[in-house]
Design an enzyme around this catalytic site. Structure first.
Site, PDB file in Angstrom:
ATOM      1  N   LYS A  89      -1.014  23.863  -9.957  1.00 43.71           N
ATOM      2  CA  LYS A  89      -2.097  23.288 -11.323  1.00 43.71           C
ATOM      3  C   LYS A  89      -0.346  22.706 -11.912  1.00 43.71           C
ATOM      4  O   LYS A  89      -0.035  23.002 -11.797  1.00 43.71           O
ATOM      5  CB  LYS A  89      -1.283  24.610 -12.315  1.00 43.71           C
ATOM      6  CG  LYS A  89      -2.394  24.177 -13.899  1.00 43.71           C
ATOM      7  CD  LYS A  89      -3.331  24.035 -13.946  1.00 43.71           C
ATOM      8  CE  LYS A  89      -4.351  23.313 -15.090  1.00 43.71           C
ATOM      9  NZ  LYS A  89      -4.327  21.627 -15.037  1.00 43.71           N
ATOM     10  N   LYS A 113       8.364  25.798 -14.904  1.00 45.79           N
ATOM     11  CA  LYS A 113       7.714  25.533 -16.289  1.00 45.79           C
ATOM     12  C   LYS A 113       6.117  26.074 -16.725  1.00 45.79           C
ATOM     13  O   LYS A 113       6.366  26.900 -17.502  1.00 45.79           O
ATOM     14  CB  LYS A 113       7.400  24.142 -16.050  1.00 45.79           C
ATOM     15  CG  LYS A 113       6.831  23.314 -17.441  1.00 45.79           C
ATOM     16  CD  LYS A 113       5.956  22.423 -17.212  1.00 45.79           C
ATOM     17  CE  LYS A 113       6.938  21.010 -16.967  1.00 45.79           C
ATOM     18  NZ  LYS A 113       6.529  20.121 -16.912  1.00 45.79           N
ATOM     19  N   LYS A 125       1.515  19.773  -7.634  1.00 41.18           N
ATOM     20  CA  LYS A 125       1.489  18.179  -8.686  1.00 41.18           C
ATOM     21  C   LYS A 125       0.604  16.921  -7.901  1.00 41.18           C
ATOM     22  O   LYS A 125       0.734  17.165  -6.668  1.00 41.18           O
ATOM     23  CB  LYS A 125       2.596  17.520  -8.951  1.00 41.18           C
ATOM     24  CG  LYS A 125       2.607  16.412  -9.745  1.00 41.18           C
ATOM     25  CD  LYS A 125       2.762  16.960 -11.788  1.00 41.18           C
ATOM     26  CE  LYS A 125       2.913  15.675 -12.193  1.00 41.18           C
ATOM     27  NZ  LYS A 125       2.553  16.267 -13.797  1.00 41.18           N
ATOM     28  N   ASP A 165      -1.314  12.769 -16.115  1.00 44.98           N
ATOM     29  CA  ASP A 165      -0.101  12.592 -16.097  1.00 44.98           C
ATOM     30  C   ASP A 165      -0.076  11.277 -16.171  1.00 44.98           C
ATOM     31  O   ASP A 165      -0.862  10.505 -17.123  1.00 44.98           O
ATOM     32  CB  ASP A 165       0.839  12.936 -15.290  1.00 44.98           C
ATOM     33  CG  ASP A 165       2.533  13.303 -15.299  1.00 44.98           C
ATOM     34  OD1 ASP A 165       2.811  13.753 -15.387  1.00 44.98           O
ATOM     35  OD2 ASP A 165       2.979  12.110 -14.156  1.00 44.98           O
ATOM     36  N   THR A 208       0.682  18.225 -25.195  1.00 44.87           N
ATOM     37  CA  THR A 208       2.560  18.521 -25.102  1.00 44.87           C
ATOM     38  C   THR A 208       3.318  17.404 -25.792  1.00 44.87           C
ATOM     39  O   THR A 208       4.257  18.194 -26.150  1.00 44.87           O
ATOM     40  CB  THR A 208       2.320  17.552 -23.572  1.00 44.87           C
ATOM     41  OG1 THR A 208       1.103  17.747 -22.420  1.00 44.87           O
ATOM     42  CG2 THR A 208       4.378  17.143 -22.819  1.00 44.87           C
TER      43      THR A 208
HETATM   44  P1  NDP Z   1       0.943   7.630 -20.006  1.00 45.63           P
HETATM   45  O1  NDP Z   1       0.619   7.561 -19.058  1.00 45.63           O
HETATM   46  O2  NDP Z   1       0.114   8.656 -21.422  1.00 45.63           O
HETATM   47  O3  NDP Z   1       2.484   6.491 -21.191  1.00 45.63           O
HETATM   48  C1  NDP Z   1       3.373   6.900 -20.566  1.00 45.63           C
HETATM   49  C2  NDP Z   1       4.704   6.284 -21.272  1.00 45.63           C
HETATM   50  O4  NDP Z   1       5.551   5.601 -20.993  1.00 45.63           O
HETATM   51  C3  NDP Z   1       3.982   4.441 -21.490  1.00 45.63           C
HETATM   52  O5  NDP Z   1       4.569   4.275 -23.268  1.00 45.63           O
HETATM   53  C4  NDP Z   1       4.543   3.659 -20.112  1.00 45.63           C
HETATM   54  O6  NDP Z   1       4.413   2.159 -20.777  1.00 45.63           O
HETATM   55  C5  NDP Z   1       6.341   4.283 -20.703  1.00 45.63           C
HETATM   56  N1  NDP Z   1       6.401   4.713 -18.990  1.00 45.63           N
HETATM   57  C6  NDP Z   1       6.496   5.416 -17.783  1.00 45.63           C
HETATM   58  N2  NDP Z   1       6.778   4.580 -16.871  1.00 45.63           N
HETATM   59  C7  NDP Z   1       7.822   3.712 -17.541  1.00 45.63           C
HETATM   60  C8  NDP Z   1       9.366   3.528 -16.855  1.00 45.63           C
HETATM   61  N3  NDP Z   1       9.280   3.771 -15.677  1.00 45.63           N
HETATM   62  N4  NDP Z   1      10.205   3.005 -17.524  1.00 45.63           N
HETATM   63  C9  NDP Z   1       9.740   2.467 -19.076  1.00 45.63           C
HETATM   64  N5  NDP Z   1       8.614   2.884 -19.999  1.00 45.63           N
HETATM   65  C10 NDP Z   1       8.193   3.432 -19.182  1.00 45.63           C
HETATM   66  O7  NDP Z   1       2.379   8.778 -19.378  1.00 45.63           O
HETATM   67  P2  NDP Z   1       2.448  10.494 -20.678  1.00 45.63           P
HETATM   68  O8  NDP Z   1       2.683  10.084 -21.841  1.00 45.63           O
HETATM   69  O9  NDP Z   1       1.314  11.320 -20.298  1.00 45.63           O
HETATM   70  O10 NDP Z   1       3.396  10.693 -20.135  1.00 45.63           O
HETATM   71  C11 NDP Z   1       4.807  10.735 -20.595  1.00 45.63           C
HETATM   72  C12 NDP Z   1       6.038  11.413 -18.972  1.00 45.63           C
HETATM   73  O11 NDP Z   1       5.913  13.172 -20.005  1.00 45.63           O
HETATM   74  C13 NDP Z   1       6.023  11.701 -17.846  1.00 45.63           C
HETATM   75  O12 NDP Z   1       7.436  12.004 -17.511  1.00 45.63           O
HETATM   76  C14 NDP Z   1       5.235  12.138 -17.788  1.00 45.63           C
HETATM   77  O13 NDP Z   1       5.199  13.630 -16.883  1.00 45.63           O
HETATM   78  C15 NDP Z   1       5.679  13.696 -18.987  1.00 45.63           C
HETATM   79  N6  NDP Z   1       4.611  15.290 -19.206  1.00 45.63           N
HETATM   80  C16 NDP Z   1       2.869  15.000 -19.602  1.00 45.63           C
HETATM   81  C17 NDP Z   1       2.442  16.081 -20.180  1.00 45.63           C
HETATM   82  C18 NDP Z   1       0.814  14.934 -20.223  1.00 45.63           C
HETATM   83  O14 NDP Z   1      -0.143  16.410 -20.864  1.00 45.63           O
HETATM   84  N7  NDP Z   1       0.090  14.359 -20.257  1.00 45.63           N
HETATM   85  C19 NDP Z   1       2.944  17.347 -19.822  1.00 45.63           C
HETATM   86  C20 NDP Z   1       4.107  17.368 -19.423  1.00 45.63           C
HETATM   87  C21 NDP Z   1       5.003  16.075 -18.735  1.00 45.63           C
HETATM   88  P3  NDP Z   1       3.578   1.825 -20.233  1.00 45.63           P
HETATM   89  O15 NDP Z   1       2.477   1.530 -21.311  1.00 45.63           O
HETATM   90  O16 NDP Z   1       4.174   0.023 -20.541  1.00 45.63           O
HETATM   91  O17 NDP Z   1       3.246   2.034 -18.680  1.00 45.63           O
END
Ligand code: NDP
Length: 450
Positions: A89, A113, A125, A165, A208
């Site tokens: 998962k 996790k 993943k 993700d 999350t």
């Molecule tokens: P989204 O794609 O919804 O959002 C990602 C956000 O982070 C966007 O604002 C994006 O900006 C920004 N971002 C991504 N890469 C970069 C970078 N290299 N530098 C600066 N900003 C960046 O993703 P999520 O919110 O789902 O995920 C965010 C984090 O949370 C990740 O680390 C993910 O692995 C983790 N996570 C997510 C879960 C989930 O349920 N979704 C569960 C557990 C962990 P822009 O819009 O400009 O691309």
């Protein structure tokens, strides 16, 4: 050579150029030292050698047609890391930075996790170096269909159940699910994060972010503190960041920042959630659009960030919620947060703090919740979606939210009690790593040499 150094040397030799994976592995291995010294079974069963090696790595070509009729090619990945607690998962990430090392680090973190949630799920993943930015809906759909045309043969509701993700939200899960159903003829819970009218679970979208705030609340309550009335900083502006902000408001806190890959917004009156959702969920555009609605807020483009720094962490706050991506908070950022009085970090993103930053938080003994504990609410609620799908049920919002709250409290208690057991009560990195590992390792011993 000590155990950790020997394993790290082996990984670097046999899996070259996987920097993020080494970083994640080293952190876990360092934490495990006291456990490995105390209980010889793990060494006798070669658990470390086995747990750092994925059970299966699937790499594939994804060919799709763009709006100009041109054939495009991307790389597809699914790493099925460990299945001793349940079906693999973990999410799918679509981002140009994706490579085998990043997917492997995420898959490795996911093992522990998922174990911490107490639910029957293994770790995996996947993703692609496909960049969804600037693509039309039709291009996204054709890419997702092509991606699933290979992936479908490796997944299933009791085999491997991917979710979203970075770059994979409800729209992408819809296209992936549609193609899986077309290829297999089966309507089953093979993906989580599905739409609410076709098998999704209430609270999965919020889980999350809500979970990271519940985790912060647990850490603070144990210290006799609360989030109420406190200024908080949040990085990112995607799924995790948005629902972190929503829950912070519900608990009476004031989130004042958001960021994306182009810049950051500081709104001293508090981020306007309605505008944020409109800009990021509906228009799917840059945060610069936020400033048009709220001219009193400040926008700083990445080009104006202090050198080698993330400007979000220069804003004074009581609690910080890194919710964008890995290594977005370094030692200089950590020093400034501590200097400005920050007493709580709850990681919504995976591995957002560099090892040097983590050391500073641990030294300062602030309430620091590492990602594999603090952001486990997403995958936990994914498992609740799997349960509802398997039982052909759907639970109401309150039921799922209460379960999520209970799971986050359970993760906090398990991590902090394990930290106490090993003589370092405020160190939740130690506690989460040992507690997550011990459950998986014991199951691996029970299941023999497979
Ligand atoms: P989204 O794609 O919804 O959002 C990602 C956000 O982070 C966007 O604002 C994006 O900006 C920004 N971002 C991504 N890469 C970069 C970078 N290299 N530098 C600066 N900003 C960046 O993703 P999520 O919110 O789902 O995920 C965010 C984090 O949370 C990740 O680390 C993910 O692995 C983790 N996570 C997510 C879960 C989930 O349920 N979704 C569960 C557990 C962990 P822009 O819009 O400009 O691309």
């Amino acid at each position: 050579m000590p155990y950790t150094a020997k394993t790290m040397e082996y990984l670097k030799r046999t899996s070259p150029a996987q920097t993020e994976f080494y970083q994640a592995a080293e952190e876990v291995l360092m934490s495990l030292r006291p456990l490995l010294d105390k209980d010889p079974r793990y060494k006798n069963h070669n658990i470390i050698e086995r747990i750092v090696e994925p059970e299966r790595q699937i790499l594939f070509r994804v060919t799709w047609i763009d709006d100009q009729g041109q054939i495009q090619v991307n790389k597809g990945f699914r790493i099925e890391f460990n299945s001793c607690l349940g079906p693999y998962k973990g999410g799918l990430r679509f981002h140009p930075s994706v490579n085998a090392g990043i997917i492997k680090f995420l898959g490795f973190e996911q093992i522990f996790k998922n174990s911490l949630t107490g639910l029957p799920i293994g770790g995996g993943k996947g993703g692609s170096d496909f960049d969804p930015k600037g693509k039309s809906d039709g291009e996204i759909m054709r890419f997702c269909q092509s991606f699933m045309t290979e992936l479908y043969r490796h997944i299933g509701p009791t085999i491997d159940v991917p979710a979203g993700d970075i770059g994979v939200g409800g729209r992408e899960i819809g296209y992936l699910f549609g193609q899986y159903k077309r290829l297999t003829g089966r309507y089953e819970g093979v993906l989580t994060g599905k739409g609410l009218n076709w098998g999704g679970s209430l609270v999965r979208t919020e889980a999350t972010g809500y979970g990271a705030v519940y985790f912060a609340q647990n850490m603070l309550e144990a210290r006799g503190e609360t989030l109420e009335g406190k200024v908080c900083t949040v990085s990112g502006s995607g799924n995790v960041a948005i629902y972190t902000i929503e829950k912070l408001y519900q608990l009476g806190a004031k989130p004042v920042t958001v960021s994306d890959s182009r810049g950051m917004v500081y709104d001293k009156h508090g981020i306007n959630l309605e505008t944020l959702k409109e800009v990021k969920e509906v228009q799917k555009t840059s945060l610069e659009a936020y400033i048009k609605e709220h001219p009193s807020a400040e926008y700083t483009p990445v080009s104006d960030y202090p050198k080698g720094r993330n400007a979000v962490w220069t804003i004074p706050c009581y609690a910080a919620f890194p919710s964008a991506t890995q290594n977005e908070l370094n030692a200089a950022d950590a020093k400034e947060l501590l200097k400005n009085g920050c007493v709580c970090i709850s990681e919504g993103a995976n591995m957002p703090s560099t090892p040097e930053a983590v050391d500073l938080f641990l030294e300062a003994k602030i309430a620091y919740g590492p990602g594999k504990a603090a952001n486990a609410g997403g995958v936990a609620t994914s498992q609740l979606e799997m349960s509802q799908n398997a039982g052909m049920e759907s639970w109401d919002f309150e039921t799922v939210d209460n379960k999520l709250k209970g799971i986050m409290e359970g993760i906090f208690l398990n991590s902090s009690e394990t930290a106490k057991e090993f003589g370092d009560p405020t160190n939740l990195v130690l506690g989460a790593n040992i507690a997550g590992f011990r459950k998986v390792a014991n199951a691996m011993i029970d299941q023999g040499a497979v």
